[in-house]
Design a protein around this motif. Structure first.
Motif, PDB file in Angstrom:
ATOM      1  N   GLU A  20       0.802  -1.403  -0.037  1.00 32.45           N
ATOM      2  CA  GLU A  20       0.053  -0.150  -0.285  1.00 32.45           C
ATOM      3  C   GLU A  20       0.851   1.403  -0.074  1.00 32.45           C
ATOM      4  N   CYS A  21       0.481   2.204  -0.925  1.00 33.25           N
ATOM      5  CA  CYS A  21       0.906   3.689  -1.009  1.00 33.25           C
ATOM      6  C   CYS A  21      -0.421   4.322  -0.953  1.00 33.25           C
ATOM      7  N   GLY A  22       0.118   5.520  -0.031  1.00 35.69           N
ATOM      8  CA  GLY A  22      -0.703   6.761   0.824  1.00 35.69           C
ATOM      9  C   GLY A  22       0.297   8.099   0.282  1.00 35.69           C
ATOM     10  N   TYR A  23      -0.610   8.983  -0.062  1.00 32.28           N
ATOM     11  CA  TYR A  23      -0.325  10.401  -0.088  1.00 32.28           C
ATOM     12  C   TYR A  23      -0.949  11.088   0.533  1.00 32.28           C
ATOM     13  N   VAL A  24      -0.876  12.088   1.137  1.00 36.09           N
ATOM     14  CA  VAL A  24      -1.845  13.542   1.172  1.00 36.09           C
ATOM     15  C   VAL A  24      -1.386  14.826   0.753  1.00 36.09           C
ATOM     16  N   GLU A  25      -1.503  14.978  -0.419  1.00 35.27           N
ATOM     17  CA  GLU A  25      -1.703  16.032  -1.241  1.00 35.27           C
ATOM     18  C   GLU A  25      -1.372  17.639  -0.134  1.00 35.27           C
ATOM     19  N   GLU A  26      -2.528  17.796   0.896  1.00 35.59           N
ATOM     20  CA  GLU A  26      -2.562  18.981   1.948  1.00 35.59           C
ATOM     21  C   GLU A  26      -1.229  18.565   2.206  1.00 35.59           C
ATOM     22  N   THR A  27      -0.690  17.803   3.201  1.00 40.18           N
ATOM     23  CA  THR A  27       0.245  18.434   4.087  1.00 40.18           C
ATOM     24  C   THR A  27       1.865  17.704   3.673  1.00 40.18           C
ATOM     25  N   GLY A  28       1.539  16.397   2.601  1.00 40.69           N
ATOM     26  CA  GLY A  28       2.966  15.521   2.326  1.00 40.69           C
ATOM     27  C   GLY A  28       2.824  14.970   2.422  1.00 40.69           C
ATOM     28  N   PHE A  29       2.388  14.257   3.639  1.00 43.82           N
ATOM     29  CA  PHE A  29       2.497  12.883   4.436  1.00 43.82           C
ATOM     30  C   PHE A  29       2.525  12.152   3.525  1.00 43.82           C
ATOM     31  N   VAL A  30       3.766  10.783   3.116  1.00 40.72           N
ATOM     32  CA  VAL A  30       3.423  10.018   2.174  1.00 40.72           C
ATOM     33  C   VAL A  30       3.973   9.065   3.568  1.00 40.72           C
ATOM     34  N   TRP A  31       2.662   7.500   3.237  1.00 43.24           N
ATOM     35  CA  TRP A  31       3.412   6.229   3.344  1.00 43.24           C
ATOM     36  C   TRP A  31       3.265   5.287   2.588  1.00 43.24           C
TER      37      TRP A  31
END
Length: 232
Positions: A47-58
């Motif tokens: 799994e790969c996740g990315y929150v554009e608003e904060t730049g958080f990626v896992w």
């Protein structure tokens, strides 16, 4: 301890599952942050996740990966779960990444570009920082992927690619319209020439008409001469 992503974070994130999508998203992340393409050599991504608003990626992979960067002689270990906050030229608040210093594994909490490099001929350097102020700098090219990777096409880079494609299509359509307009103008010109009076075609008829008039005048000339003589 497994990484737990809060529901409110997942709700705002772009989430990809499977290794193919995860690898592509990882390449996209590195391309957008302008970091070297081989910096995250993960395998079997779940799994790969990315929150554009904060730049958080896992990133979650099946098991941890120990990678040896031969050009700098360093081992780096990537846990089964890795996270960071991404921005241009930087990954900060990193979790799940360790670098081996001598016989000790050190947790890295930030990786960034040393920008701008000093000196006219200075090489771009990558700074790896650990807790407590410890850091090391290495040439950026030492972390580039050994094999050229396919360009990422998802996310914003895909939108950019689609925009470029649409622009090219618009230019091609414009060229096609110009060709069609030129062809139509050529056909119209040809039609005009076809319907116009061709002097070469009417010349014989005109000559024949002149000959007839001359003959009529020649016939009338004696009669007019006789009339003038009689009058005198």
């Amino acid at each position: 301890m497994p990484m737990i992503i809060p529901d409110e974070v997942r709700a705002k994130a772009e989430i990809y599952t499977g290794d193919a999508a995860g690898q592509e998203k990882t390449r996209l992340l590195l391309a957008e942050t302008e970091l070297p393409s081989g910096l995250l050599p993960l395998k079997d991504i779940i799994e790969c996740g990315y929150v554009e608003e904060t730049g958080f990626v896992w990133l979650k992979q099946k098991k941890k990966v120990d990678h040896y960067f031969a050009k700098v002689g360093r081992y780096v270990s990537y846990a089964a779960e890795v996270s960071a906050y991404a921005e241009k030229g930087r990954l900060k608040k990193i979790t799940g990444v360790k670098a081996k210093e001598m016989l000790i594994w050190v947790n890295l909490n930030e990786i960034c570009l040393d920008d701008p490099p000093t000196g006219v001929k200075a090489k771009q350097m990558l700074v790896c920082k650990a807790m407590g102020g410890l850091f090391r700098t290495f040439p950026v090219e030492a972390f580039e992927a050994d094999v050229a990777l396919p360009a990422p096409v998802t996310g914003r880079l895909k939108k950019k690619t689609e925009t470029e494609t649409e622009s090219k299509k618009g230019q091609d359509d414009k060229k096609e319209e110009q060709k069609e307009a030129a062809a139509a103008a050529a056909e119209e010109e040809a039609a005009k020439k076809k319907t116009a009076v061709d002097p070469a075609a009417v010349a014989p008829a005109a000559v024949e008409e002149v000959d007839l008039k001359m003959k009529e005048l020649n016939k009338e000339a004696p009669v007019q001469a006789e009339a003038v003589a009689a009058k005198n």
